[in-house]
Each structure stands twice: as structure tokens, then as C-alpha cells.
Scaffold this motif. Structure first.
Motif, short mmCIF file in Angstrom:
data_model
loop_
_atom_site.label_atom_id
_atom_site.label_comp_id
_atom_site.label_asym_id
_atom_site.label_seq_id
_atom_site.Cartn_x
_atom_site.Cartn_y
_atom_site.Cartn_z
N ASP A 1 9.61 12.86 44.47
CA ASP A 1 9.74 11.63 45.25
C ASP A 1 8.92 11.80 46.53
O ASP A 1 8.91 12.87 47.13
CB ASP A 1 11.23 11.43 45.59
CG ASP A 1 11.52 10.13 46.29
OD1 ASP A 1 10.85 9.82 47.30
OD2 ASP A 1 12.44 9.42 45.86
N LEU A 2 8.22 10.76 46.95
CA LEU A 2 7.39 10.85 48.16
C LEU A 2 8.20 11.14 49.41
O LEU A 2 7.65 11.57 50.41
CB LEU A 2 6.61 9.55 48.36
CG LEU A 2 5.54 9.24 47.32
CD1 LEU A 2 4.83 7.95 47.68
CD2 LEU A 2 4.56 10.37 47.17
N ASN A 3 9.51 10.92 49.35
CA ASN A 3 10.36 11.19 50.51
C ASN A 3 10.86 12.63 50.53
O ASN A 3 11.65 12.98 51.40
CB ASN A 3 11.55 10.22 50.52
CG ASN A 3 11.11 8.82 50.83
OD1 ASN A 3 10.42 8.57 51.80
ND2 ASN A 3 11.49 7.88 49.98
N ASN A 4 10.40 13.44 49.60
CA ASN A 4 10.92 14.80 49.50
C ASN A 4 9.83 15.79 49.11
O ASN A 4 10.03 16.64 48.26
CB ASN A 4 12.07 14.83 48.48
CG ASN A 4 12.92 16.06 48.63
OD1 ASN A 4 13.01 16.64 49.69
ND2 ASN A 4 13.55 16.46 47.53
N ILE A 5 8.66 15.70 49.72
CA ILE A 5 7.54 16.58 49.39
C ILE A 5 7.77 17.95 50.03
O ILE A 5 8.01 18.03 51.23
CB ILE A 5 6.21 15.98 49.88
CG1 ILE A 5 5.99 14.59 49.26
CG2 ILE A 5 5.04 16.91 49.54
CD1 ILE A 5 4.84 13.81 49.84
N PRO A 6 7.69 19.03 49.25
CA PRO A 6 7.95 20.38 49.79
C PRO A 6 6.72 20.96 50.50
O PRO A 6 6.20 22.01 50.13
CB PRO A 6 8.29 21.18 48.52
CG PRO A 6 7.43 20.55 47.47
CD PRO A 6 7.43 19.07 47.81
N ILE A 7 6.28 20.28 51.53
CA ILE A 7 5.04 20.66 52.21
C ILE A 7 5.34 21.61 53.36
O ILE A 7 6.34 21.46 54.05
CB ILE A 7 4.30 19.38 52.66
CG1 ILE A 7 2.84 19.67 52.87
CG2 ILE A 7 4.95 18.73 53.83
CD1 ILE A 7 1.97 18.43 52.74
N THR A 8 4.48 22.60 53.54
CA THR A 8 4.73 23.64 54.54
C THR A 8 3.73 23.61 55.68
O THR A 8 3.84 24.40 56.61
CB THR A 8 4.67 25.03 53.89
OG1 THR A 8 3.36 25.21 53.33
CG2 THR A 8 5.72 25.17 52.81
N LYS A 9 2.76 22.73 55.62
CA LYS A 9 1.69 22.69 56.61
C LYS A 9 1.29 21.24 56.84
O LYS A 9 1.38 20.42 55.93
CB LYS A 9 0.50 23.49 56.06
CG LYS A 9 -0.60 23.74 57.01
CD LYS A 9 -1.62 24.68 56.37
CE LYS A 9 -2.73 24.97 57.36
NZ LYS A 9 -3.72 25.87 56.81
N GLU A 10 0.84 20.93 58.03
CA GLU A 10 0.38 19.57 58.30
C GLU A 10 -0.87 19.27 57.49
O GLU A 10 -1.69 20.15 57.22
CB GLU A 10 0.05 19.40 59.78
CG GLU A 10 1.25 19.20 60.65
CD GLU A 10 0.88 18.80 62.07
OE1 GLU A 10 -0.32 18.75 62.41
OE2 GLU A 10 1.79 18.53 62.84
N VAL A 11 -1.01 18.01 57.10
CA VAL A 11 -2.21 17.57 56.41
C VAL A 11 -3.07 16.75 57.37
O VAL A 11 -2.59 16.27 58.39
CB VAL A 11 -1.88 16.76 55.14
CG1 VAL A 11 -1.03 17.58 54.18
CG2 VAL A 11 -1.20 15.45 55.46
N ASP A 12 -4.34 16.60 57.02
CA ASP A 12 -5.26 15.85 57.86
C ASP A 12 -5.31 14.38 57.49
O ASP A 12 -5.49 13.51 58.34
CB ASP A 12 -6.67 16.45 57.75
CG ASP A 12 -6.70 17.90 58.19
OD1 ASP A 12 -6.31 18.17 59.34
OD2 ASP A 12 -7.09 18.76 57.38
N VAL A 13 -5.16 14.09 56.19
CA VAL A 13 -5.26 12.72 55.69
C VAL A 13 -4.18 12.48 54.66
O VAL A 13 -3.96 13.30 53.77
CB VAL A 13 -6.64 12.47 55.02
CG1 VAL A 13 -6.73 11.05 54.46
CG2 VAL A 13 -7.79 12.75 55.96
N VAL A 14 -3.47 11.35 54.79
CA VAL A 14 -2.57 10.89 53.74
C VAL A 14 -3.24 9.66 53.13
O VAL A 14 -3.57 8.71 53.83
CB VAL A 14 -1.17 10.52 54.27
CG1 VAL A 14 -0.32 9.91 53.17
CG2 VAL A 14 -0.49 11.74 54.87
N PHE A 15 -3.44 9.72 51.84
CA PHE A 15 -4.08 8.64 51.10
C PHE A 15 -3.08 8.13 50.08
O PHE A 15 -2.45 8.92 49.38
CB PHE A 15 -5.34 9.18 50.41
CG PHE A 15 -6.04 8.20 49.53
CD1 PHE A 15 -6.74 7.13 50.06
CD2 PHE A 15 -6.00 8.34 48.15
CE1 PHE A 15 -7.40 6.23 49.25
CE2 PHE A 15 -6.66 7.44 47.32
CZ PHE A 15 -7.35 6.39 47.88
N SER A 16 -2.88 6.82 50.01
CA SER A 16 -1.94 6.26 49.05
C SER A 16 -2.44 4.88 48.63
O SER A 16 -2.54 3.98 49.45
CB SER A 16 -0.55 6.15 49.68
OG SER A 16 0.39 5.76 48.73
#
Length: 191
Positions: free
Chosen positions: A155-170
Motif C-alpha cells: 500500500d502506498l501508505n506503508n512503504i518500508p523506505i529507509t532513506k529520503e527520495v529525490d523525486v516521487v512520481f505517480s
């Protein structure tokens, strides 16, 4: 590391051995299955329907993957988001940037918008609630852009991300979530 520099890849994508570093990680709510991180949780009825519908849709490659469709989709995406200005596109998706494709489906928006050359110079994270991430990974592998990519089914509300991203594309996705507002808030928190 020298080969990494020769390829023009960002050194922060790799560990000291030269292996690709991951931006997303397995935790108590996720498992890794066939190289893809997958959420264990159950989804709402709406999200379960979305998951099943788009798993089916993206599994039929002939419905979206043709030279004609790809060329027209690329033209449309570049016109819509970048006024056909390659300079703007290159600033947004600069070499070495970490790009989160929120609702990647089979990965065709990124492939058609950015192409192989640009995709090989960014770290791409494709996230989708459906099993279309399997198709996305196959499409990226066929393009030769496997090393700097990772795919997550969640789910997009629960992404297991550990680092900031530069661009979110959707592209054409957020209205399929339980709450467009919450999805935007959650995605903006990873930048």
C-alpha cells in the motif's frame, strides 16, 4: 567502485563491496519474495479490489506494450509534465537521483517517460499494491536496467523506505487509494 564511477552511477547506491544498496527494507510487516519486498498485511476491501484488478490488467502485456503505444505514451507524458522540454525533465530526474514511482504498475510510465539511458542513471524504486511489480521488474530487466532498481508490493501508505527520495512520481494512481489526501501526505514525507 571505479566501474561505478565509469558508468556515471551515484556512489551512494552501493556498499563498500560494490553491491547495490537498498532503499527499502524488510521488517516485521514485510517479506522478501523472489527479490521483491511484499507487504504481509491485509488491505481494505477497496484496496484488495484495486490489487486484483491491476494485477490482472498489467499481466496482459499486449494491452500496453507495443511500439505505437509506448511512443504515444512517451509523447503524452513528456508533453503533459515537461512541456516537451528535455532540460526540465533532466533537472527533475537528474543523474544519481532516487526516484519513487508510486503505483508503478508494470513500470511503463517510467520506462516510456525516461527511457533506458536515464533509467540507468537513477536509483528507481517501483511500488505498487498489485503483483504488477513482477511485470515491472521483468520489463526493467528486459531493458537492461536491473542493477539500480528495486520493487515493492505494498500500500502506498506503508512503504518500508529507509532513506529520503529525490523525486516521487505517480501517474494515474492516487485516486485508487483509500484516501488521496493521506497518500499525498505519506508520499510527501519520504522526500
Amino acid at each position: 567502485m571505479r566501474r561505478i564511477q565509469e558508468l556515471g552511477l551515484a556512489a551512494n547506491w552501493f556498499n563498500e563491496k560494490g553491491d547495490t544498496m537498498k532503499i527499502c527494507e524488510v521488517n516485521d510487516n514485510f517479506i522478501e519474495d523472489d527479490g521483491i519486498i511484499r507487504e504481509k498485511a491485509f488491505y481494505s476491501n477497496k484496496q484488495e479490489q484495486t490489487k486484483e484488478t491491476f494485477s490482472f490488467k498489467w499481466a496482459i502485456k499486449s494491452s500496453y506494450n507495443s511500439d505505437w503505444a509506448n511512443a504515444n505514451y512517451q509523447r503524452w507524458l513528456r508533453e503533459k509534465y515537461f512541456a516537451n522540454d528535455e532540460g526540465i525533465l533532466n533537472k527533475v530526474f537528474s543523474d544519481g537521483s532516487i526516484v519513487l514511482d508510486a503505483g508503478c504498475g508494470a513500470g511503463m510510465s517510467a520506462i516510456d517517460l525516461l527511457g533506458k539511458e536515464k533509467l540507468s542513471k537513477i536509483h528507481y524504486i517501483g511500488v505498487d499494491i498489485s503483483s504488477a511489480v513482477n511485470e515491472a521488474r521483468q520489463n526493467f530487466e528486459a531493458l537492461g536496467c536491473k542493477q539500480n532498481c528495486e520493487f515493492v508490493q505494498c500500500d502506498l501508505n506503508n512503504i518500508p523506505i529507509t532513506k529520503e527520495v529525490d523525486v516521487v512520481f505517480s501517474e494515474g494512481v492516487l485516486h485508487h487509494t483509500d484516501s488521496t489526501r493521506n497518500a499525498i501526505l505519506n508520499l510527501s514525507s519520504v522526500c
